[in-house]
Every structure is written in structure tokens, then in C-alpha cells.
Design a protein around this motif. Structure first.
Motif, mmCIF file in Angstrom:
data_model
loop_
_atom_site.group_PDB
_atom_site.id
_atom_site.type_symbol
_atom_site.label_atom_id
_atom_site.label_comp_id
_atom_site.label_asym_id
_atom_site.label_seq_id
_atom_site.Cartn_x
_atom_site.Cartn_y
_atom_site.Cartn_z
ATOM 1 N N PHE A 172 87.660 -2.132 -48.638
ATOM 2 C CA PHE A 172 86.753 -2.156 -49.778
ATOM 3 C C PHE A 172 85.326 -2.032 -49.274
ATOM 4 O O PHE A 172 85.024 -2.364 -48.137
ATOM 5 C CB PHE A 172 86.904 -3.477 -50.552
ATOM 6 C CG PHE A 172 88.160 -3.574 -51.361
ATOM 7 C CD1 PHE A 172 88.138 -3.306 -52.714
ATOM 8 C CD2 PHE A 172 89.367 -3.918 -50.768
ATOM 9 C CE1 PHE A 172 89.297 -3.402 -53.473
ATOM 10 C CE2 PHE A 172 90.524 -4.015 -51.500
ATOM 11 C CZ PHE A 172 90.491 -3.755 -52.869
ATOM 12 N N ARG A 173 84.467 -1.569 -50.129
ATOM 13 C CA ARG A 173 83.047 -1.484 -49.808
ATOM 14 C C ARG A 173 82.282 -2.339 -50.814
ATOM 15 O O ARG A 173 82.508 -2.232 -52.026
ATOM 16 C CB ARG A 173 82.552 -0.044 -49.870
ATOM 17 C CG ARG A 173 81.074 0.129 -49.485
ATOM 18 C CD ARG A 173 80.645 1.584 -49.608
ATOM 19 N NE ARG A 173 79.252 1.747 -49.204
ATOM 20 C CZ ARG A 173 78.875 2.028 -47.960
ATOM 21 N NH1 ARG A 173 79.781 2.181 -47.015
ATOM 22 N NH2 ARG A 173 77.587 2.165 -47.670
ATOM 23 N N SER A 174 81.397 -3.202 -50.329
ATOM 24 C CA SER A 174 80.576 -4.023 -51.208
ATOM 25 C C SER A 174 79.339 -3.246 -51.644
ATOM 26 O O SER A 174 78.800 -2.426 -50.887
ATOM 27 C CB SER A 174 80.160 -5.314 -50.500
ATOM 28 O OG SER A 174 81.288 -6.109 -50.211
ATOM 29 N N LEU A 175 78.886 -3.504 -52.847
ATOM 30 C CA LEU A 175 77.713 -2.834 -53.393
ATOM 31 C C LEU A 175 77.113 -3.710 -54.479
ATOM 32 O O LEU A 175 77.607 -4.808 -54.757
ATOM 33 C CB LEU A 175 78.085 -1.465 -53.953
ATOM 34 C CG LEU A 175 78.976 -1.426 -55.217
ATOM 35 C CD1 LEU A 175 78.816 -0.080 -55.938
ATOM 36 C CD2 LEU A 175 80.452 -1.617 -54.877
ATOM 37 N N ILE A 176 76.042 -3.244 -55.088
ATOM 38 C CA ILE A 176 75.455 -3.905 -56.255
ATOM 39 C C ILE A 176 75.626 -2.977 -57.447
ATOM 40 O O ILE A 176 75.404 -1.767 -57.349
ATOM 41 C CB ILE A 176 73.965 -4.230 -56.022
ATOM 42 C CG1 ILE A 176 73.817 -5.337 -54.980
ATOM 43 C CG2 ILE A 176 73.284 -4.645 -57.324
ATOM 44 C CD1 ILE A 176 72.391 -5.635 -54.594
#
Length: 403
Positions: free
Chosen positions: A233-237
Motif C-alpha cells: 500500500f502507499r500512504s497519501l493525503i
């Protein structure tokens, strides 16, 4: 005086008067009542107050914490000065099934409360404590699934001068959450919920049940995760634009992008978006604070400083007007930290660690002519005076006595 002055001059004078005085002035005459309760004046007064706060550095902070010894959630507005002196202690007039309400957000003098901290309910309240007015939101249109996740965001649509609550619901699926979510929006101007699930077409999962969202530049922001493949997974805002009612993604620095979302929280520093990155999910030894110097520009992310959390620091709460930060600490409660000299100042505000909430606050007249299902109050000098008088005097925290 108003008999000899043009209305625009009277408005200009009244816009400089404190909110509590304006409440009393509504009973002076019909003209003043009409002027003060006019939506145009309410906006003028709010903008004037925000401008004066910026130029005079007379900032206020709203602080909530739960006192375990008194078994009560305490709400207060503080001067954002060195010792965080109390400006006004508040009585929360609402009943909760939990120990305390979740603070969804604070915007232009309004505080949005949700009664879903430990046990989920659909109770959402928009409250203006300065004028003792509130709105209980109607039952949402979308049903919450017990094994799913329900997130709320609160802010203002400045273009339409409308305050909104966005509600995002995920269904559980294979130990994760089904995407895209269902979404609905409540608008204060209409008093109704509206389904806008079509706006959530991107397959991200918002995370904001323990780390709260933040409102900036007309949008509510959450930390989110996006599935890259079956194993990563990739974290983002992700921001929800209150005006356009659409979601927008914002990338994180590459060194942070693969950090577990439970180690991240989003906040505001002045007019910039900020991010806190914890070393561990629980009891970190350090956390790192980042700021996006140019909104929406990924390359402008800058690491500001590192906070040593080994002496009982638990959570980064947010920035103060002088760019010091508020932290919650085990035993010592709410503390102020100067990142330049790495010095902590104890503020004598104690409570359970996760109950602390702090955000900038400005007094306003928003909701003055709005609905009030909690406090039935006549528009008279005596009712307003009694309402102000009933604001309790701050008691010394019993925890301090026991220490």
C-alpha cells in the motif's frame, strides 16, 4: 446614536464589538437586532475578528480533555499565551453515551461534535459555544454497518457561505475495507443530507478514527492508503473540497509514502499543511514533523524537526500561533514544546491521553438566527445575561492536587 449615523457606519462600529456585547446589543432596538442578526453582518464581523486576530496576535485556542477523577469532559477557550490562561470555561449542554464526544472539527467559531468515540451513534451536533446555540443534525441517509468504518469531516464552503459535514462510510471486506466508500454531505443552509457517493471514485481508504482530519484551504484532509498491488500500500493525503464536493489526492514525501498510516497524522501549521510521522504505532521514541510549504506541491514537503518522545510524550496535538507545539504526555497532561530550544513547558491541564483536543478558535455569531434544539433561549437581555453568567468559573484540576 444610530439615528444620526448611516447604517454602514453603524455596521462598521458594531463589527468591532466583542460577540458577548453584540448579543446584548440585539435588545437595544429593532434596527440593531436586524443589523446584528443579518447574515451579511455575521460574515463581516467574523472577517473583522479574523483580521484583528492576525494583526494583534490575540489568538485563542479551544481545548477539550476528559477528567477521569471528576468523570467529566472539560471544554474551555484559552488565550494562546505563554501559560495558556483560560479565557472562558464552557459548559457542554449535550448528553453523550460515551465518556466524551469526538471533536470532528472547529471552524469559524463552530465546533462539530460526534457521539461515536467508543460506541457508535448517529448523533452529530454543530455548536457555537460563544452564543450558546446549536444544531442537531438529522438522521443520516446512509446506514452504518457495525463492522465497517464511518468517518466525518467538518468545514466551510466559503463561496456559498455554507457549513458542511461530510460522512464517509466503508464496508468491511476480507479484513480490510471495500472501496470506493459511500459518501453523503450535510449542508447547514438546507438542513439535509445528500448522497454524493459518485464523488468517491478513487480506490483509497481514509484513516481518521483515531487521528483526526484537519480543515485547510476549503478542504478536509485525512491520511489515507491506496492499494498498489496485492502486497503493498502507499500512504497519501486525501482532501475533500467542501465547495466542489470532490476528493483530491496529495502525495507524501517518498521517504514517508510507505509508512503505515497508523503512524501518520495530519494537522495545520499557520496556512500550511503539516504531517506528523511516528516511529512506532504506540509509544514511539521519536516523531518527525513535516510541513508542505506550498499547498499541493509534493516537492515542497520539508522536514521541520524531530521530537524526542521518550519522557512520556504520547501524541502531537498541533501548532500554536508562535509555532511552538502542543503535546499530550503521560502523567503531565497537555504540554507546550519549543522545537527551537527543545524545551517543554507544563500547562497544568490534565486528562486521559487520548481525550485531548486543541485547535485555534475565533468567536463568531454564526448560528445566531439558526436552529437550537438543545438550549431554548429567548432573545432578550436577561436570557443572554443569564447564559453568559452560567459559564462556570474554572476549577483547579484535582489531578494537580493529588500530585
Amino acid at each position: 446614536m444610530s439615528d444620526y449615523l448611516p447604517n454602514d457606519v453603524v455596521v462598521e462600529i458594531l463589527a468591532r464589538v466583542p460577540v458577548r456585547s453584540l448579543l446584548r446589543f440585539t435588545s437595544v432596538c429593532k434596527l440593531w437586532y436586524s443589523l446584528i442578526t443579518n447574515p451579511s453582518f455575521i460574515s463581516t464581523q467574523l472577517n473583522r475578528t479574523i483580521s484583528n486576530t492576525t494583526t494583534t496576535n490575540n489568538h485563542l485556542l479551544f481545548v477539550r480533555h476528559y477528567n477521569m477523577f471528576q468523570d467529566i469532559g472539560r471544554y474551555a477557550i484559552h488565550f494562546d499565551n505563554e501559560s495558556l490562561d483560560v479565557y472562558m470555561e464552557l459548559e457542554c449542554p449535550f448528553t453523550t453515551v460515551n465518556d466524551y464526544f469526538r471533536i470532528v472539527g472547529v471552524c469559524n467559531g463552530l465546533i462539530c461534535l460526534s457521539d461515536d468515540y467508543d460506541s457508535h451513534t448517529d448523533t452529530v451536533i454543530i455548536w457555537n459555544p460563544s452564543i450558546r446555540k446549536s444544531v442537531n443534525l438529522p438522521q443520516p441517509g446512509l446506514r452504518f454497518a457495525s463492522h465497517g468504518m464511518c468517518l466525518l469531516g467538518f468545514g466551510v464552503d466559503s463561496l456559498n457561505d455554507d457549513y458542511k459535514v461530510v460522512r464517509v462510510l466503508y464496508e468491511a471486506e476480507n479484513h480490510n475495507y471495500k472501496v470506493p466508500p459511500s459518501v453523503e454531505v450535510y449542508t447547514l443552509n438546507t438542513g439535509t443530507w445528500r448522497n454524493i457517493s459518485a464523488a468517491a471514485s478513487t480506490p483509497f481508504v481514509l484513516h481518521g478514527f483515531f487521528t483526526l482530519p484537519t480543515f485547510l484551504n476549503g478542504a478536509v484532509h485525512w491520511v489515507a492508503s491506496n492499494c498498489i498491488d496485492d502486497n503493498s500500500f502507499r500512504s497519501l493525503i486525501v482532501g475533500f473540497d467542501m465547495g466542489a464536493e470532490v476528493f483530491r489526492e496529495m502525495m507524501l514525501p517518498e521517504s514517508v509514502a510507505h509508512t503505515d498510516v497508523l503512524k501518520l497524522s495530519v494537522s495545520v501549521r499557520g496556512t500550511s499543511l503539516a504531517l506528523t510521522q511516528y516511529q512506532k504505532i504506540w509509544q514511539s521514541e521519536n516523531c518527525w514533523v513535516w510541513v508542505m510549504k506550498e499547498y499541493g506541491v509534493v516537492k515542497s514537503w520539508t522536514k521541520l524537526f524531530t521530537i524526542d518522545m521518550r519522557e512520556g510524550i504520547r501524541t502531537f496535538m498541533g501548532f500554536r500561533s508562535n509555532n511552538d507545539v502542543l503535546l499530550s504526555a503521560r502523567v503531565r497532561g497537555l504540554v507546550s514544546y519549543d522545537p527551537n530550544i527543545k524545551q517543554i513547558k507544563y500547562l497544568r491541564i490534565h486528562g486521559s491521553n487520548r481525550s485531548f483536543y486543541a485547535d485555534s478558535y475565533v468567536e463568531s455569531l454564526v448560528l445566531l438566527k439558526g436552529e437550537n434544539r438543545v438550549l431554548a433561549q429567548a432573545n432578550s437581555y436577561h436570557a443572554i445575561s443569564n447564559g453568559v453568567a452560567n459559564i462556570s468559573v474554572r476549577e483547579e484540576d484535582r489531578v494537580e492536587e493529588q500530585q
